[in-house]
Design a protein around this motif. Structure first.
Motif, PDB file in Angstrom:
ATOM      1  N   UNK A 166      17.397  -0.977 -52.574  1.00 14.53           N
ATOM      2  CA  UNK A 166      17.389   0.379 -52.025  1.00 14.53           C
ATOM      3  C   UNK A 166      16.475   0.437 -50.805  1.00 14.53           C
ATOM      4  N   UNK A 167      17.043   0.203 -49.636  1.00 16.42           N
ATOM      5  CA  UNK A 167      16.263   0.203 -48.401  1.00 16.42           C
ATOM      6  C   UNK A 167      15.724   1.591 -48.068  1.00 16.42           C
ATOM      7  N   UNK A 168      16.539   2.617 -48.283  1.00 16.36           N
ATOM      8  CA  UNK A 168      16.089   3.974 -47.965  1.00 16.36           C
ATOM      9  C   UNK A 168      14.988   4.427 -48.926  1.00 16.36           C
ATOM     10  N   UNK A 169      15.065   3.984 -50.163  1.00 14.67           N
ATOM     11  CA  UNK A 169      13.990   4.287 -51.101  1.00 14.67           C
ATOM     12  C   UNK A 169      12.693   3.623 -50.677  1.00 14.67           C
ATOM     13  N   UNK A 172      11.364   5.457 -47.788  1.00 15.23           N
ATOM     14  CA  UNK A 172      11.115   6.874 -48.091  1.00 15.23           C
ATOM     15  C   UNK A 172      11.686   7.734 -46.974  1.00 15.23           C
ATOM     16  N   UNK A 173      12.954   7.455 -46.654  1.00 14.07           N
ATOM     17  CA  UNK A 173      13.660   8.183 -45.596  1.00 14.07           C
ATOM     18  C   UNK A 173      15.145   7.944 -45.791  1.00 14.07           C
ATOM     19  N   UNK A 174      15.966   8.978 -45.531  1.00 13.72           N
ATOM     20  CA  UNK A 174      17.404   8.855 -45.766  1.00 13.72           C
ATOM     21  C   UNK A 174      18.177   8.278 -44.584  1.00 13.72           C
ATOM     22  N   UNK A 175      17.484   7.964 -43.499  1.00 12.35           N
ATOM     23  CA  UNK A 175      18.129   7.279 -42.405  1.00 12.35           C
ATOM     24  C   UNK A 175      18.946   8.150 -41.472  1.00 12.35           C
ATOM     25  N   UNK A 180      14.054  12.874 -43.476  1.00 13.54           N
ATOM     26  CA  UNK A 180      12.674  12.859 -43.955  1.00 13.54           C
ATOM     27  C   UNK A 180      12.537  13.620 -45.266  1.00 13.54           C
ATOM     28  N   UNK A 181      11.440  13.361 -45.958  1.00 11.95           N
ATOM     29  CA  UNK A 181      11.113  14.051 -47.207  1.00 11.95           C
ATOM     30  C   UNK A 181       9.835  14.863 -47.008  1.00 11.95           C
ATOM     31  N   UNK A 182       9.417  15.554 -48.040  1.00 12.15           N
ATOM     32  CA  UNK A 182       8.205  16.365 -47.954  1.00 12.15           C
ATOM     33  C   UNK A 182       6.988  15.482 -47.696  1.00 12.15           C
ATOM     34  N   UNK A 183       6.911  14.343 -48.401  1.00  7.13           N
ATOM     35  CA  UNK A 183       5.797  13.421 -48.219  1.00  7.13           C
ATOM     36  C   UNK A 183       6.086  12.464 -47.066  1.00  7.13           C
ATOM     37  N   UNK A 184       5.043  11.925 -46.428  1.00  9.93           N
ATOM     38  CA  UNK A 184       5.241  11.066 -45.256  1.00  9.93           C
ATOM     39  C   UNK A 184       6.075   9.824 -45.559  1.00  9.93           C
ATOM     40  N   UNK A 185       6.680   9.296 -44.519  1.00  6.57           N
ATOM     41  CA  UNK A 185       7.470   8.081 -44.644  1.00  6.57           C
ATOM     42  C   UNK A 185       6.561   6.871 -44.874  1.00  6.57           C
ATOM     43  N   UNK A 186       7.117   5.826 -45.458  1.00  5.57           N
ATOM     44  CA  UNK A 186       6.379   4.585 -45.660  1.00  5.57           C
ATOM     45  C   UNK A 186       5.955   3.990 -44.323  1.00  5.57           C
ATOM     46  N   UNK A 187       4.825   3.290 -44.320  1.00  9.67           N
ATOM     47  CA  UNK A 187       4.462   2.502 -43.149  1.00  9.67           C
ATOM     48  C   UNK A 187       5.397   1.295 -43.061  1.00  9.67           C
ATOM     49  N   UNK A 188       5.425   0.661 -41.909  1.00  9.68           N
ATOM     50  CA  UNK A 188       6.269  -0.519 -41.734  1.00  9.68           C
ATOM     51  C   UNK A 188       5.912  -1.602 -42.747  1.00  9.68           C
ATOM     52  N   UNK A 189       4.626  -1.824 -42.943  1.00 10.78           N
ATOM     53  CA  UNK A 189       4.184  -2.870 -43.873  1.00 10.78           C
ATOM     54  C   UNK A 189       4.575  -2.532 -45.297  1.00 10.78           C
ATOM     55  N   UNK A 190       4.371  -1.285 -45.716  1.00  7.34           N
ATOM     56  CA  UNK A 190       4.730  -0.899 -47.083  1.00  7.34           C
ATOM     57  C   UNK A 190       6.236  -0.998 -47.308  1.00  7.34           C
ATOM     58  N   UNK A 191       7.013  -0.628 -46.292  1.00  4.32           N
ATOM     59  CA  UNK A 191       8.469  -0.761 -46.384  1.00  4.32           C
ATOM     60  C   UNK A 191       8.860  -2.217 -46.594  1.00  4.32           C
ATOM     61  N   UNK A 211      23.381  -6.357 -52.847  1.00 13.17           N
ATOM     62  CA  UNK A 211      24.101  -5.225 -52.260  1.00 13.17           C
ATOM     63  C   UNK A 211      23.108  -4.343 -51.512  1.00 13.17           C
ATOM     64  N   UNK A 212      23.483  -3.979 -50.273  1.00 15.13           N
ATOM     65  CA  UNK A 212      22.665  -3.103 -49.442  1.00 15.13           C
ATOM     66  C   UNK A 212      23.516  -1.953 -48.924  1.00 15.13           C
ATOM     67  N   UNK A 213      22.868  -0.826 -48.702  1.00 11.14           N
ATOM     68  CA  UNK A 213      23.555   0.276 -48.030  1.00 11.14           C
ATOM     69  C   UNK A 213      23.677  -0.044 -46.542  1.00 11.14           C
ATOM     70  N   UNK A 214      24.777   0.381 -45.946  1.00 13.95           N
ATOM     71  CA  UNK A 214      24.997   0.193 -44.523  1.00 13.95           C
ATOM     72  C   UNK A 214      23.931   0.964 -43.740  1.00 13.95           C
ATOM     73  N   UNK A 215      23.147   0.265 -42.951  1.00 12.86           N
ATOM     74  CA  UNK A 215      22.058   0.886 -42.203  1.00 12.86           C
ATOM     75  C   UNK A 215      22.085   0.432 -40.748  1.00 12.86           C
ATOM     76  N   UNK A 216      21.476   1.233 -39.878  1.00 15.04           N
ATOM     77  CA  UNK A 216      21.242   0.815 -38.512  1.00 15.04           C
ATOM     78  C   UNK A 216      20.028  -0.095 -38.449  1.00 15.04           C
TER      79      UNK A 216
END
Length: 365
Positions: A166-169, A172-175, A180-191, A211-216
């Motif tokens: 789950x890349x978007x999980x 912490x962003x739906x792409x 965006x969500x109420x809480x801040x997005x993950x940092x690059x390192x945490x992602x 399996x991955x979701x299609x992402x940019x």
């Protein structure tokens, strides 16, 4: 007593609890799941010791560190470490390189009667291990990509497949512009860390493919690791083809109803409604250029009218008046174009359940 360890992959596979002794600013830039920030020194203390090290050398810096962390300050930090050790007897401690900070803390704990192991090589070695996972995954397992127009519940599908990541999980962003969500997005390192641990666990479970979701190239403010993204660009695609109305209702729930609930739960009714309105208008403003000024103005006015209605207690249906043209004018044409570029990689088309069953069957081969 357990020994100090360099079995880094096993630590992540076991979700081993760990104390991160680095300064708060280091932890905020990136850490690992199942870690807690209980620093040996504050940001200010660390800066003073670092300056002392550069000007006067190691011994003077060590002396200053002991002067800064002593008495009641040391006792308070010791109590937090000891409490963690009592609650997590299987855990470890680490600093940046597994050097002075972790050895000092380990010695203080020992003097207090607790033998607690540290991670050899510290954060740097743990991070290197996860970067290796991200670099090597493209060479080790085949990928399948879940595609589909906006509102196709691609993320939901990823979360129902045992061999999916789950890349978007992790981001912490739906792409999307409304991602965006109420809480801040993950940092690059945490992602990157979270993604790598998901991959590592799937590999350990014996998955024959991922399996991955299609992402940019990016999800919100984070970038997909280059080896991962490049492999995704050449992997087979299963496309979800759900009816327009089903997708529209999903967007109403996800972009509006859920976000109103989340904002008001976190910030209270009045402030929550204000912040949610800002989130919706900001999402639309991000795609103003692509929509064109005339369409953007129409959608913005329609959105503001819908916001007033739901804030007045009239329900959320008025939001369909801007979500419908948003799909028709922007999201659907954009994804149809993107999908045309992947035409030679599409191996399956079907509704949500059919695509789910197809990917499930592929994973059992």
């Amino acid at each position: 007593m357990r020994e100090d360890t360099d079995n880094y992959r096993q630590l992540f596979l076991n979700d081993t609890p760990m104390i991160d002794l680095r300064a708060p600013i280091e932890f905020a830039q990136g850490a690992f799941p199942n870690t807690i920030s209980l620093p040996l020194m504050t940001d200010d203390e660390r800066a003073k010791v670092g300056t002392c090290y550069k000007q006067k050398g190691q011994q003077a810096a060590i002396k200053l560190g002991h002067e800064l962390v002593c008495g009641e300050i040391k006792a308070a930090r010791m109590e937090r470490w000891l409490s963690f050790c009592r609650n997590n007897p299987e855990g470890y401690i680490y600093c940046f390189r597994g050097g002075l900070r972790s050895h000092t803390t380990q010695q203080w704990l020992k003097e207090a009667g607790v033998n607690y192991p540290l991670i050899l090589g510290g954060y740097k070695a743990l991070r290197h291990t996860l970067l290796e996972v991200l670099s090597d995954v493209s060479k080790q397992l085949p990928f399948y990509i879940v595609g589909g127009k906006t509102g196709s519940a691609k993320t939901l599908m990823v979360n129902t497949l045992a061999n999916a990541v789950d890349l978007e999980g992790a981001a912490h962003h739906r792409g999307s512009s409304f991602g965006s969500f109420v809480n801040p997005q993950s940092t690059q390192i945490n992602f990157e860390n979270t993604t790598a641990i998901q991959i590592l666990k799937n590999q350990h479970a014996g998955c024959s493919q991922l399996v991955f979701e299609d992402e940019g190239r990016n999800i919100g403010s984070v970038d997909l690791p280059k080896p991962l993204y490049q492999k995704m660009l050449t992997s087979p695609v299963a496309v979800i083809e759900d009816p327009f109305e089903i997708r529209l209702q999903r967007l109403l729930q996800e972009y509006v109803i859920n976000m109103v609930d989340d904002y008001t739960r976190v910030h209270g009714e009045e402030q929550g409604h204000i912040l949610c309105e800002e989130y919706l208008l900001s999402g639309l403003d991000k795609i103003r250029k692509r929509l064109g000024n005339e369409r953007w103005q129409v959608l913005r006015q329609t959105m503001q009218n819908a916001i007033k209605q739901h804030q007045a207690g009239a329900g959320f249906d008025a939001h369909l008046n801007w979500l419908t043209p948003l799909l028709e004018w922007y999201y659907d044409p954009m994804y149809e174009y993107q999908l045309s570029l992947k035409a030679d990689r599409i191996v399956y088309r079907g509704n949500w359940q059919e695509c789910h069953d197809y990917l499930l069957h592929q994973s059992s081969k």
